[in-house]
Design a protein around this motif. Sequence first.
Motif, mmCIF file in Angstrom:
data_model
loop_
_atom_site.group_PDB
_atom_site.id
_atom_site.type_symbol
_atom_site.label_atom_id
_atom_site.label_comp_id
_atom_site.label_asym_id
_atom_site.label_seq_id
_atom_site.Cartn_x
_atom_site.Cartn_y
_atom_site.Cartn_z
ATOM 1 N N HIS A 115 0.852 -1.191 0.000
ATOM 2 C CA HIS A 115 0.000 0.000 0.000
ATOM 3 C C HIS A 115 0.888 1.242 0.000
ATOM 4 O O HIS A 115 1.875 1.307 0.737
ATOM 5 C CB HIS A 115 -0.897 -0.017 1.233
ATOM 6 C CG HIS A 115 -1.882 1.090 1.273
ATOM 7 N ND1 HIS A 115 -2.946 1.169 0.415
ATOM 8 C CD2 HIS A 115 -1.941 2.183 2.065
ATOM 9 C CE1 HIS A 115 -3.634 2.263 0.684
ATOM 10 N NE2 HIS A 115 -3.045 2.900 1.673
ATOM 11 N N LEU A 116 0.522 2.224 -0.834
ATOM 12 C CA LEU A 116 1.242 3.496 -0.906
ATOM 13 C C LEU A 116 0.297 4.606 -0.484
ATOM 14 O O LEU A 116 -0.834 4.676 -0.971
ATOM 15 C CB LEU A 116 1.743 3.762 -2.326
ATOM 16 C CG LEU A 116 2.588 5.025 -2.482
ATOM 17 C CD1 LEU A 116 4.045 4.719 -2.144
ATOM 18 C CD2 LEU A 116 2.483 5.586 -3.888
ATOM 19 N N THR A 117 0.753 5.459 0.427
ATOM 20 C CA THR A 117 -0.036 6.631 0.811
ATOM 21 C C THR A 117 0.774 7.880 0.546
ATOM 22 O O THR A 117 2.004 7.894 0.684
ATOM 23 C CB THR A 117 -0.450 6.599 2.296
ATOM 24 O OG1 THR A 117 0.719 6.520 3.103
ATOM 25 C CG2 THR A 117 -1.358 5.430 2.598
ATOM 26 N N VAL A 118 0.058 8.918 0.145
ATOM 27 C CA VAL A 118 0.659 10.219 -0.099
ATOM 28 C C VAL A 118 -0.108 11.228 0.734
ATOM 29 O O VAL A 118 -1.321 11.372 0.572
ATOM 30 C CB VAL A 118 0.591 10.610 -1.595
ATOM 31 C CG1 VAL A 118 1.184 11.992 -1.822
ATOM 32 C CG2 VAL A 118 1.300 9.567 -2.455
ATOM 33 N N HIS A 119 0.595 11.903 1.612
ATOM 34 C CA HIS A 119 0.002 12.980 2.408
ATOM 35 C C HIS A 119 0.791 14.237 2.066
ATOM 36 O O HIS A 119 1.989 14.324 2.372
ATOM 37 C CB HIS A 119 0.096 12.662 3.897
ATOM 38 C CG HIS A 119 -0.517 13.722 4.749
ATOM 39 N ND1 HIS A 119 -1.877 13.887 4.846
ATOM 40 C CD2 HIS A 119 0.050 14.676 5.511
ATOM 41 C CE1 HIS A 119 -2.121 14.905 5.644
ATOM 42 N NE2 HIS A 119 -0.968 15.397 6.067
ATOM 43 N N SER A 120 0.135 15.186 1.412
ATOM 44 C CA SER A 120 0.847 16.357 0.914
ATOM 45 C C SER A 120 -0.060 17.585 0.918
ATOM 46 O O SER A 120 -0.450 18.095 -0.133
ATOM 47 C CB SER A 120 1.363 16.073 -0.500
ATOM 48 O OG SER A 120 2.184 17.117 -0.949
ATOM 49 N N PRO A 121 -0.393 18.088 2.098
ATOM 50 C CA PRO A 121 -1.260 19.259 2.155
ATOM 51 C C PRO A 121 -0.552 20.495 1.597
ATOM 52 O O PRO A 121 0.683 20.573 1.616
ATOM 53 C CB PRO A 121 -1.538 19.417 3.653
ATOM 54 C CG PRO A 121 -0.345 18.801 4.315
ATOM 55 C CD PRO A 121 0.069 17.669 3.417
ATOM 56 N N ALA A 122 -1.325 21.443 1.113
ATOM 57 C CA ALA A 122 -0.756 22.710 0.662
ATOM 58 C C ALA A 122 0.053 23.308 1.804
ATOM 59 O O ALA A 122 -0.387 23.329 2.947
ATOM 60 C CB ALA A 122 -1.866 23.655 0.232
ATOM 61 N N GLY A 123 1.246 23.740 1.523
ATOM 62 C CA GLY A 123 2.131 24.278 2.538
ATOM 63 C C GLY A 123 3.094 23.244 3.098
ATOM 64 O O GLY A 123 4.031 23.582 3.799
ATOM 65 N N GLY A 124 2.822 21.967 2.794
ATOM 66 C CA GLY A 124 3.721 20.890 3.180
ATOM 67 C C GLY A 124 3.526 20.424 4.597
ATOM 68 O O GLY A 124 2.647 20.894 5.294
ATOM 69 N N PRO A 125 4.270 19.483 5.031
ATOM 70 C CA PRO A 125 5.252 18.716 4.263
ATOM 71 C C PRO A 125 4.583 17.618 3.448
ATOM 72 O O PRO A 125 3.400 17.347 3.620
ATOM 73 C CB PRO A 125 6.134 18.099 5.350
ATOM 74 C CG PRO A 125 5.188 17.860 6.486
ATOM 75 C CD PRO A 125 4.213 19.021 6.429
ATOM 76 N N THR A 126 5.348 16.997 2.589
ATOM 77 C CA THR A 126 4.878 15.828 1.853
ATOM 78 C C THR A 126 5.472 14.587 2.506
ATOM 79 O O THR A 126 6.675 14.539 2.776
ATOM 80 C CB THR A 126 5.299 15.901 0.379
ATOM 81 O OG1 THR A 126 4.640 17.017 -0.224
ATOM 82 C CG2 THR A 126 4.956 14.623 -0.380
ATOM 83 N N VAL A 127 4.607 13.604 2.744
ATOM 84 C CA VAL A 127 5.048 12.321 3.302
ATOM 85 C C VAL A 127 4.493 11.219 2.404
ATOM 86 O O VAL A 127 3.281 11.114 2.216
ATOM 87 C CB VAL A 127 4.551 12.117 4.749
ATOM 88 C CG1 VAL A 127 5.021 10.771 5.277
ATOM 89 C CG2 VAL A 127 5.007 13.255 5.651
ATOM 90 N N ILE A 128 5.380 10.429 1.852
ATOM 91 C CA ILE A 128 4.998 9.282 1.026
ATOM 92 C C ILE A 128 5.449 8.043 1.768
ATOM 93 O O ILE A 128 6.607 7.915 2.151
ATOM 94 C CB ILE A 128 5.662 9.366 -0.364
ATOM 95 C CG1 ILE A 128 5.155 10.619 -1.093
ATOM 96 C CG2 ILE A 128 5.395 8.097 -1.178
ATOM 97 C CD1 ILE A 128 5.876 10.916 -2.382
ATOM 98 N N THR A 129 4.495 7.128 1.982
ATOM 99 C CA THR A 129 4.790 5.917 2.726
ATOM 100 C C THR A 129 4.402 4.693 1.916
ATOM 101 O O THR A 129 3.270 4.612 1.433
ATOM 102 C CB THR A 129 4.018 5.897 4.075
ATOM 103 O OG1 THR A 129 4.325 7.088 4.797
ATOM 104 C CG2 THR A 129 4.391 4.683 4.897
ATOM 105 N N ALA A 130 5.333 3.783 1.758
ATOM 106 C CA ALA A 130 5.063 2.494 1.123
ATOM 107 C C ALA A 130 5.140 1.429 2.203
ATOM 108 O O ALA A 130 6.100 1.384 2.974
ATOM 109 C CB ALA A 130 6.062 2.204 0.019
ATOM 110 N N GLU A 131 4.116 0.585 2.254
ATOM 111 C CA GLU A 131 4.091 -0.560 3.151
ATOM 112 C C GLU A 131 4.173 -1.800 2.278
ATOM 113 O O GLU A 131 3.249 -2.067 1.495
ATOM 114 C CB GLU A 131 2.813 -0.558 3.972
ATOM 115 C CG GLU A 131 2.665 0.680 4.829
ATOM 116 C CD GLU A 131 1.301 0.722 5.514
ATOM 117 O OE1 GLU A 131 1.040 -0.161 6.362
ATOM 118 O OE2 GLU A 131 0.520 1.620 5.177
ATOM 119 N N LEU A 132 5.263 -2.517 2.395
ATOM 120 C CA LEU A 132 5.529 -3.669 1.539
ATOM 121 C C LEU A 132 5.549 -4.942 2.377
ATOM 122 O O LEU A 132 6.374 -5.078 3.285
ATOM 123 C CB LEU A 132 6.869 -3.495 0.835
ATOM 124 C CG LEU A 132 6.988 -2.246 -0.042
ATOM 125 C CD1 LEU A 132 8.441 -1.945 -0.362
ATOM 126 C CD2 LEU A 132 6.176 -2.430 -1.296
#
Length: 110
Positions: free
Chosen positions: A89-106
């Motif tokens: 599963h891949l999640t992307v959390h990137s609200p305007a203004g940041g930060p961006t967090v991309i998480t892969a669960e393998l």
Amino acid sequence: ADRAGIPVKLSFTTPSRFPTRIETAAYFVVSEAVTNAAKHSRADLVTVEVARQESMVLVRITDDGTGGADPSGSGLRGLARRVAALDGHLTVHSPAGGPTVITAELPCPE
């Protein structure tokens, strides 16, 4: 990390190597996320964390940029497909203004 164009902090808490399919997926997730941060986010720092938690490998990339990454964009969508092909599963959390967090669960059974 050396060719990223912005500083990258690496944190690995893994006792051993993972199966090739897991390492390959993790490599592509990190590579795409760091490249996107360098190109688009105006980040000053990217942090890459890789850790094993029970039967999962967690890959988390965080940048301190402006946020606004679009999970439906072709690069991130491609990463989500690559991770899903391994039942991950891949999640992307990137609200305007940041930060961006991309998480892969393998999934990675021992």
